[in-house]
Design an enzyme around this catalytic site. Sequence first.
Site, PDB file in Angstrom:
ATOM      1  CG  HIS A 126     -57.135   5.754  52.182  1.00 36.62           C
ATOM      2  ND1 HIS A 126     -55.856   6.246  52.270  1.00 36.62           N
ATOM      3  CD2 HIS A 126     -57.914   6.807  51.847  1.00 36.62           C
ATOM      4  CE1 HIS A 126     -55.861   7.536  51.984  1.00 36.62           C
ATOM      5  NE2 HIS A 126     -57.100   7.906  51.734  1.00 36.62           N
ATOM      6  CG  ASP A 151     -56.165  10.770  49.483  1.00 39.60           C
ATOM      7  OD1 ASP A 151     -56.327   9.547  49.288  1.00 39.60           O
ATOM      8  OD2 ASP A 151     -56.758  11.399  50.367  1.00 39.60           O
ATOM      9  CD  GLU A 186     -61.434  15.958  45.278  1.00 39.75           C
ATOM     10  OE1 GLU A 186     -61.503  17.174  45.543  1.00 39.75           O
ATOM     11  OE2 GLU A 186     -61.539  15.057  46.139  1.00 39.75           O
ATOM     12  CG  ASP A 205     -70.792  20.505  43.427  1.00 35.73           C
ATOM     13  OD1 ASP A 205     -70.721  19.714  44.389  1.00 35.73           O
ATOM     14  OD2 ASP A 205     -71.433  21.572  43.487  1.00 35.73           O
ATOM     15  CG  ASP A 207     -62.117   9.914  51.280  1.00 35.69           C
ATOM     16  OD1 ASP A 207     -61.916  10.533  52.334  1.00 35.69           O
ATOM     17  OD2 ASP A 207     -61.208   9.365  50.628  1.00 35.69           O
ATOM     18  CB  SER A 208     -66.105  14.896  52.707  1.00 31.62           C
ATOM     19  OG  SER A 208     -66.507  14.682  54.046  1.00 31.62           O
ATOM     20  CB  THR A 209     -62.100  18.104  53.939  1.00 29.93           C
ATOM     21  OG1 THR A 209     -63.065  18.888  53.216  1.00 29.93           O
ATOM     22  CG2 THR A 209     -60.982  17.728  52.991  1.00 29.93           C
ATOM     23  N   PRO A 235     -65.477  23.575  50.896  1.00 27.94           N
ATOM     24  CG  PRO A 235     -63.738  22.528  49.764  1.00 27.94           C
ATOM     25  CD  PRO A 235     -64.014  23.631  50.740  1.00 27.94           C
TER      26      PRO A 235
END
Length: 277
Positions: free
Chosen positions: A62, A86, A106, A137, A155-157, A162
């Site tokens: 972070h 988070d 988010e 979105d 800050d994505s997966t 998604p």
Amino acid sequence: MELWFTEKYENNTAFSIKIKKTLYSGKSPYQKIDILESEDLGRILLLDDFIMLTEAHEFAYHEMIAHVPLYAHPNPENVLIIGGGDGGTAREVVKHDIVKKCVMCEIDGMVVEKSKEFLPTVASAFDNPKLNLMIDDGVKFIKDNKDSFDVIIIDSTDPIGPAEGLFKQEFYRHVFKCLKDDGIMVAQAENPYYYTNIQKDMFNNLKAVFPIVAMYLSFIPFYPSGMWAFAFASKKYRFNDNPRISDIKNMEKSFKYFNKDIFYGCFALPNFAKEVL
């Protein structure tokens, strides 16, 4: 009987953490969410069985995704975070007095709610008056807002489910338009040891849109190989053109990972990572 969580990687390796108990397990409309209590690393957030953070070491992610672009920009008053459910990235962004407004978009509200409930040291900034949380979105939000932000943090997966649309060239074109004339974008950029093909596609897409593109690194023990990359893309400023070094010095005692030397050193890449670019 001992309980371990093991995340298996794509190259026949894995990472295991000894677990005390499961605190939460559920499924949102977008993904599976689990929060575990570990023996030594605090609480752990999993999305679709991938480790997103451990309380013990989340600062290495972070701090690096937030502070590098914010200090590289001379006046980052308006910041947008895409993802980051988070709350850790938002926590770092609002530490900056120079930031007047931080919008966080988010898509999965359940990640936000469960982080507030089970990860309060990470999700500690949601009540900050500078933060405007939107459950929406991110791709659509970027399209609908032009010339609005000094810094955008993606800050994505991983680029599945998604988050898949957040790695495409079309999305980066909308990011470019959403930034002000001297704007900077930073995004998590996977790993140069294991995910070279994803990185090559990502950086090629960025270089087709932005005049300045670079990679920088952080060392995060709960991600594959312990080395993780970030993409730095800018309309005007290279990271070292005119960074706010005096502000770093004033704040760096409050950081666990980031400091002035890290700011400059994180852009130094091993040769195999340079080849990705």
